[in-house]
Motif scaffolding. Structure first.
Motif, short mmCIF file in Angstrom:
data_model
loop_
_atom_site.label_atom_id
_atom_site.label_comp_id
_atom_site.label_asym_id
_atom_site.label_seq_id
_atom_site.Cartn_x
_atom_site.Cartn_y
_atom_site.Cartn_z
N PHE A 142 0.79 -1.23 0.00
CA PHE A 142 0.00 0.00 0.00
C PHE A 142 0.82 1.28 0.00
CE2 PHE A 142 -2.65 -3.21 2.14
CZ PHE A 142 -3.69 -3.25 1.23
N THR A 143 2.11 1.21 0.27
CA THR A 143 2.91 2.44 0.38
C THR A 143 4.20 2.32 -0.42
OG1 THR A 143 4.08 1.68 2.35
CG2 THR A 143 2.05 2.93 2.70
N GLU A 144 4.78 3.49 -0.65
CA GLU A 144 6.07 3.55 -1.33
C GLU A 144 6.82 4.75 -0.77
OE1 GLU A 144 7.55 2.61 -5.83
OE2 GLU A 144 5.46 3.03 -5.45
N ASP A 145 8.04 4.52 -0.30
CA ASP A 145 8.87 5.59 0.24
C ASP A 145 10.17 5.67 -0.56
OD1 ASP A 145 7.22 6.39 2.40
OD2 ASP A 145 7.90 4.67 3.57
N TYR A 146 10.64 6.90 -0.75
CA TYR A 146 11.88 7.12 -1.48
C TYR A 146 12.85 7.87 -0.59
CZ TYR A 146 9.28 5.91 -5.69
OH TYR A 146 8.53 5.25 -6.62
N PHE A 147 14.12 7.49 -0.68
CA PHE A 147 15.18 8.16 0.04
C PHE A 147 16.31 8.42 -0.94
CE2 PHE A 147 12.87 5.45 2.93
CZ PHE A 147 12.58 6.30 3.98
N TYR A 148 16.89 9.61 -0.87
CA TYR A 148 17.95 10.01 -1.79
C TYR A 148 19.10 10.59 -0.97
CZ TYR A 148 14.04 9.91 -5.07
OH TYR A 148 12.96 9.53 -5.81
N GLY A 149 20.30 10.43 -1.48
CA GLY A 149 21.43 11.01 -0.79
C GLY A 149 22.74 10.67 -1.48
N LYS A 150 23.82 10.91 -0.75
CA LYS A 150 25.16 10.67 -1.28
C LYS A 150 25.76 9.44 -0.60
CE LYS A 150 26.60 15.20 -2.76
NZ LYS A 150 26.96 14.78 -4.09
N TYR A 151 26.69 8.82 -1.29
CA TYR A 151 27.40 7.66 -0.75
C TYR A 151 28.86 7.75 -1.18
CZ TYR A 151 27.77 5.53 -5.38
OH TYR A 151 28.09 5.29 -6.69
N LYS A 152 29.68 6.94 -0.53
CA LYS A 152 31.04 6.73 -1.01
C LYS A 152 31.38 5.26 -0.83
CE LYS A 152 33.47 8.18 3.20
NZ LYS A 152 34.51 9.07 3.71
N VAL A 153 32.37 4.80 -1.58
CA VAL A 153 32.78 3.41 -1.55
C VAL A 153 34.24 3.35 -1.13
CG1 VAL A 153 33.14 1.33 -2.94
CG2 VAL A 153 31.15 2.77 -3.35
N ILE A 154 34.52 2.50 -0.16
CA ILE A 154 35.89 2.23 0.26
C ILE A 154 36.06 0.71 0.23
CG2 ILE A 154 37.59 2.40 2.10
CD1 ILE A 154 36.20 4.98 2.98
N ASP A 155 36.90 0.25 -0.69
CA ASP A 155 37.10 -1.18 -0.92
C ASP A 155 35.76 -1.84 -1.22
OD1 ASP A 155 39.88 -0.98 -0.68
OD2 ASP A 155 39.74 -1.12 1.50
N ASN A 156 35.30 -2.76 -0.34
CA ASN A 156 34.02 -3.42 -0.60
C ASN A 156 32.91 -2.89 0.31
OD1 ASN A 156 34.97 -4.55 1.79
ND2 ASN A 156 34.14 -6.57 1.34
N LYS A 157 33.11 -1.72 0.88
CA LYS A 157 32.12 -1.12 1.78
C LYS A 157 31.45 0.07 1.10
CE LYS A 157 34.15 -2.60 6.09
NZ LYS A 157 33.55 -3.88 5.97
N ILE A 158 30.13 0.14 1.25
CA ILE A 158 29.35 1.29 0.79
C ILE A 158 28.98 2.07 2.04
CG2 ILE A 158 27.26 2.07 -0.37
CD1 ILE A 158 27.23 -0.71 -1.77
N ILE A 159 29.32 3.35 2.05
CA ILE A 159 29.03 4.20 3.19
C ILE A 159 28.00 5.24 2.75
CG2 ILE A 159 29.98 5.80 4.90
CD1 ILE A 159 32.72 4.34 4.35
N PHE A 160 26.82 5.19 3.38
CA PHE A 160 25.77 6.14 3.07
C PHE A 160 25.99 7.39 3.90
CE2 PHE A 160 23.87 1.93 2.33
CZ PHE A 160 23.53 2.08 1.00
N LEU A 161 26.03 8.53 3.26
CA LEU A 161 26.29 9.79 3.94
C LEU A 161 25.01 10.51 4.34
CD1 LEU A 161 29.17 10.99 1.59
CD2 LEU A 161 29.36 9.74 3.76
N ASP A 162 23.87 10.03 3.84
CA ASP A 162 22.57 10.64 4.14
C ASP A 162 21.60 9.56 4.60
OD1 ASP A 162 23.10 13.41 3.28
OD2 ASP A 162 23.36 12.51 1.31
N LYS A 163 20.43 10.00 5.05
CA LYS A 163 19.39 9.06 5.51
C LYS A 163 19.02 8.12 4.38
CE LYS A 163 14.78 8.94 7.48
NZ LYS A 163 13.64 9.69 7.97
N ARG A 164 19.07 6.82 4.67
CA ARG A 164 18.84 5.83 3.64
C ARG A 164 17.58 5.01 3.87
NH1 ARG A 164 21.75 6.13 7.62
NH2 ARG A 164 21.86 4.37 8.99
#
Length: 193
Positions: free
Chosen positions: A121-143
């Motif tokens: 019944f619902t759909e939510d969207y989140f947008y932001g910036k990320y960075k990658v270090i080796d095999n790690k994804i780091i979200f810099l904003d609310k995800r």
């Protein structure tokens, strides 16, 4: 008298255009309240807008035709701006499936991420910036709307692991993302700083 009708046509075009944008920018609210019927207001507004626009053309109302054309051009521009045509290339796409919901993660070449969490019944969207270090994804904003997705996740094979237990990746049901597309392997060295 003709001037009065021309003014009314212009005002109606503007009101329908404003109503369309109000509906467009409140699409999450409409889809939550009207479920799959949220497209009906858009259909009605588009039919009204096109009908008024054609009517102003037939009546040779130059100002109305100009206003209607500008409104239609702005609507088309809005859809083009939000389409994939102008967005940065997708470098990673992954999905976390549950029984009644799904979370889709997209990483783009310009270091932007999109998270689309959808239920029946619902759909939510989140947008932001990320960075990658080796095999790690780091979200810099609310995800996500809670801490279900941590700010740092790890790519292990064809999965994005949300958490580890005793040093081992947790691959229980609905606890990791399945990667559908991954071009980060060749890309992560340029993304990490």
């Amino acid at each position: 008298m003709a001037r009065y009708y021309n003014t009314i046509q212009i005002l109606l075009l503007i009101l329908v255009g404003i109503a369309f944008y109000v509906a467009y920018f409140n699409i999450d609210y409409l889809s939550e309240r009207l479920w799959i019927f949220y497209l009906f207001p858009f259909l009605i507004l588009i039919v009204q807008l096109l009908g008024l626009f054609i009517f102003t053309i037939i009546k040779k109302n130059r100002a109305g035709t100009l206003v209607g054309g500008l409104i239609i051009l702005s609507i088309v521009s809005t859809f083009l701006y939000n389409s994939e045509l102008v967005k940065s290339k997708r470098v990673l796409q992954a999905t976390l499936m549950d029984d009644l919901s799904a979370i889709h993660l997209t990483l783009r070449e310009n270091r932007q991420f999109e998270v689309n969490a959808s239920t029946l019944f619902t759909e939510d969207y989140f947008y932001g910036k990320y960075k990658v270090i080796d095999n790690k994804i780091i979200f810099l904003d609310k995800r996500y709307n809670n801490d279900f997705i941590p700010d740092t996740v790890t790519i292990v094979g064809d999965k994005i692991i949300l958490e580890f237990e005793n040093g081992e990746p947790n691959t229980d049901f609905a606890s990791y993302f399945d990667i559908k597309k991954n071009e980060l392997k060749s890309y992560h060295k340029t993304v990490s700083e």
